[in-house]
Design a protein around this motif. Structure first.
Motif, PDB file in Angstrom:
ATOM      1  N   ALA A 187      36.340  15.004 -29.203  1.00  0.00           N
ATOM      2  CA  ALA A 187      37.291  14.629 -30.260  1.00  0.00           C
ATOM      3  C   ALA A 187      36.681  14.848 -31.642  1.00  0.00           C
ATOM      4  CB  ALA A 187      37.720  13.173 -30.085  1.00  0.00           C
ATOM      5  N   ALA A 188      35.414  14.453 -31.806  1.00  0.00           N
ATOM      6  CA  ALA A 188      34.745  14.639 -33.090  1.00  0.00           C
ATOM      7  C   ALA A 188      34.571  16.126 -33.398  1.00  0.00           C
ATOM      8  CB  ALA A 188      33.392  13.929 -33.080  1.00  0.00           C
TER       9      ALA A 188
ATOM     10  N   GLN B  15      30.981  14.252 -41.933  1.00  0.00           N
ATOM     11  CA  GLN B  15      31.840  15.408 -42.208  1.00  0.00           C
ATOM     12  C   GLN B  15      32.938  15.055 -43.196  1.00  0.00           C
ATOM     13  OE1 GLN B  15      34.892  17.154 -41.631  1.00  0.00           O
ATOM     14  NE2 GLN B  15      35.933  15.283 -41.070  1.00  0.00           N
ATOM     15  N   GLN B  16      33.430  13.833 -43.146  1.00  0.00           N
ATOM     16  CA  GLN B  16      34.465  13.428 -44.099  1.00  0.00           C
ATOM     17  C   GLN B  16      33.898  13.408 -45.518  1.00  0.00           C
ATOM     18  OE1 GLN B  16      36.292   9.623 -43.292  1.00  0.00           O
ATOM     19  NE2 GLN B  16      38.054  10.100 -44.570  1.00  0.00           N
TER      20      GLN B  16
ATOM     21  N   ASP C 242      39.059  21.816 -36.525  1.00  0.00           N
ATOM     22  CA  ASP C 242      40.407  21.886 -37.098  1.00  0.00           C
ATOM     23  C   ASP C 242      40.418  21.755 -38.617  1.00  0.00           C
ATOM     24  OD1 ASP C 242      41.446  22.192 -34.555  1.00  0.00           O
ATOM     25  OD2 ASP C 242      42.045  20.074 -34.357  1.00  0.00           O
ATOM     26  N   GLY C 243      39.294  21.376 -39.228  1.00  0.00           N
ATOM     27  CA  GLY C 243      39.210  21.207 -40.676  1.00  0.00           C
ATOM     28  C   GLY C 243      38.866  22.507 -41.385  1.00  0.00           C
TER      29      GLY C 243
ATOM     30  N   LEU D  59      31.416  12.192 -37.740  1.00  0.00           N
ATOM     31  CA  LEU D  59      32.731  12.136 -38.375  1.00  0.00           C
ATOM     32  C   LEU D  59      32.653  11.541 -39.777  1.00  0.00           C
ATOM     33  CD1 LEU D  59      35.049  11.148 -35.397  1.00  0.00           C
ATOM     34  CD2 LEU D  59      35.023  13.324 -36.663  1.00  0.00           C
TER      35      LEU D  59
ATOM     36  N   GLN E  72      36.394  18.586 -32.333  1.00  0.00           N
ATOM     37  CA  GLN E  72      37.706  19.174 -32.625  1.00  0.00           C
ATOM     38  C   GLN E  72      38.150  18.860 -34.045  1.00  0.00           C
ATOM     39  OE1 GLN E  72      39.076  21.254 -30.120  1.00  0.00           O
ATOM     40  NE2 GLN E  72      40.054  21.960 -31.992  1.00  0.00           N
ATOM     41  N   THR E  73      37.808  17.676 -34.543  1.00  0.00           N
ATOM     42  CA  THR E  73      38.136  17.315 -35.921  1.00  0.00           C
ATOM     43  C   THR E  73      37.469  18.282 -36.894  1.00  0.00           C
ATOM     44  OG1 THR E  73      38.449  14.987 -35.355  1.00  0.00           O
ATOM     45  CG2 THR E  73      37.946  15.485 -37.661  1.00  0.00           C
TER      46      THR E  73
END
Length: 184
Positions: free
Chosen positions: A19-20, A50-51, A26-27, A47, A22-23
Motif C-alpha cells: 500500500a505504501a 514521502q508526503q 501513484d504520486g 509514507l 503504491q502511494t
C-alpha cells in the motif's frame, strides 16, 4: 559496497508495504526508487517522509529551482551519490547553471550566482557546516523569501539530510544518471 536494503519485489512485500509503495508509485515520482527503497521496510515512516518530500520537492515556497540548489548543497555535504545522481540533472533542467553544479560537486564556492541563489547557497552551506545560520545570512534569506520560504529552506535541509543518512547507512545503489558522480 553492497546495497544493504535493496529493492523488495512487489509481490514479496507485506500488505502495508504494498500500500505504501503504491502511494509513491501513484504520486508525482511515478516509481519506488532512491530513499524509498530502504524506507519501504518501515511503511508508515516512508509514507510520512514521502508526503513531506512531495511538498518540499514540488511545491515549496522557494520554488523548484532554488529547492534543487538546496538539495545539491545537502547532497554534497553528505557525499550522497543517489541524491546527486537524481537531483543534479533536475537542477540543471530547472535553471541552475552547470558551472554552479560543478563547483558544488568540487566543494568550491560557486561564482556568478543570482541573488536568490546566493542566499540559498549561503544559508544551506552554513546550516550544514556550522549547524546554524549567522544573523546576516538569515536576514538575507528572510528578505528574499519571507518566513514561509525560510521555513521551507530549513525543511529542505533537514529532509534531504534525513534521506542522505538513510541512503548512506543503507548503502543505496546509485541509479544511472546524466550527472558525473561526486568526487571523493
Amino acid at each position: 559496497m553492497t546495497d544493504r536494503l535493496g529493492p523488495i519485489p512487489f509481490d514479496s512485500m507485506t500488505p502495508a508495504q504494498q500500500a505504501a509503495a503504491q502511494t509513491v508509485i501513484d504520486g508525482p515520482r511515478g516509481a519506488l526508487y532512491g530513499p524509498f527503497v530502504p524506507l519501504i521496510r518501515s511503511p508508515e515512516l516512508m509514507l510520512a517522509a514521502q508526503q513531506m518530500g512531495e511538498y518540499l520537492r514540488y511545491r515549496s515556497a522557494i520554488g523548484t529551482r532554488l529547492s534543487e540548489l538546496a538539495i545539491l548543497v545537502t547532497a554534497r555535504h553528505w557525499n550522497q551519490q543517489v541524491e546527486w545522481a537524481i537531483h543534479a540533472p533536475i537542477a540543471a533542467q530547472e535553471g541552475i547553471a552547470q558551472h554552479v553544479i560543478d563547483a558544488i560537486a568540487a566543494r568550491r564556492v560557486p561564482e556568478g550566482l543570482r541573488p536568490d541563489e546566493q542566499a540559498v547557497y549561503d544559508f544551506c552551506s552554513e546550516l550544514q557546516r556550522d549547524k546554524g545560520v549567522a544573523d546576516a545570512t538569515y536576514a538575507a534569506a528572510l528578505h528574499l523569501f519571507g518566513e514561509h520560504g525560510v521555513t521551507d529552506l530549513m525543511g529542505l535541509n533537514g529532509y534531504y539530510t534525513f534521506l542522505a543518512m538513510v541512503m548512506n547507512a543503507a548503502r543505496s545503489a546509485v541509479p544511472p544518471s546524466m550527472a558525473a558522480p561526486l568526487p571523493e
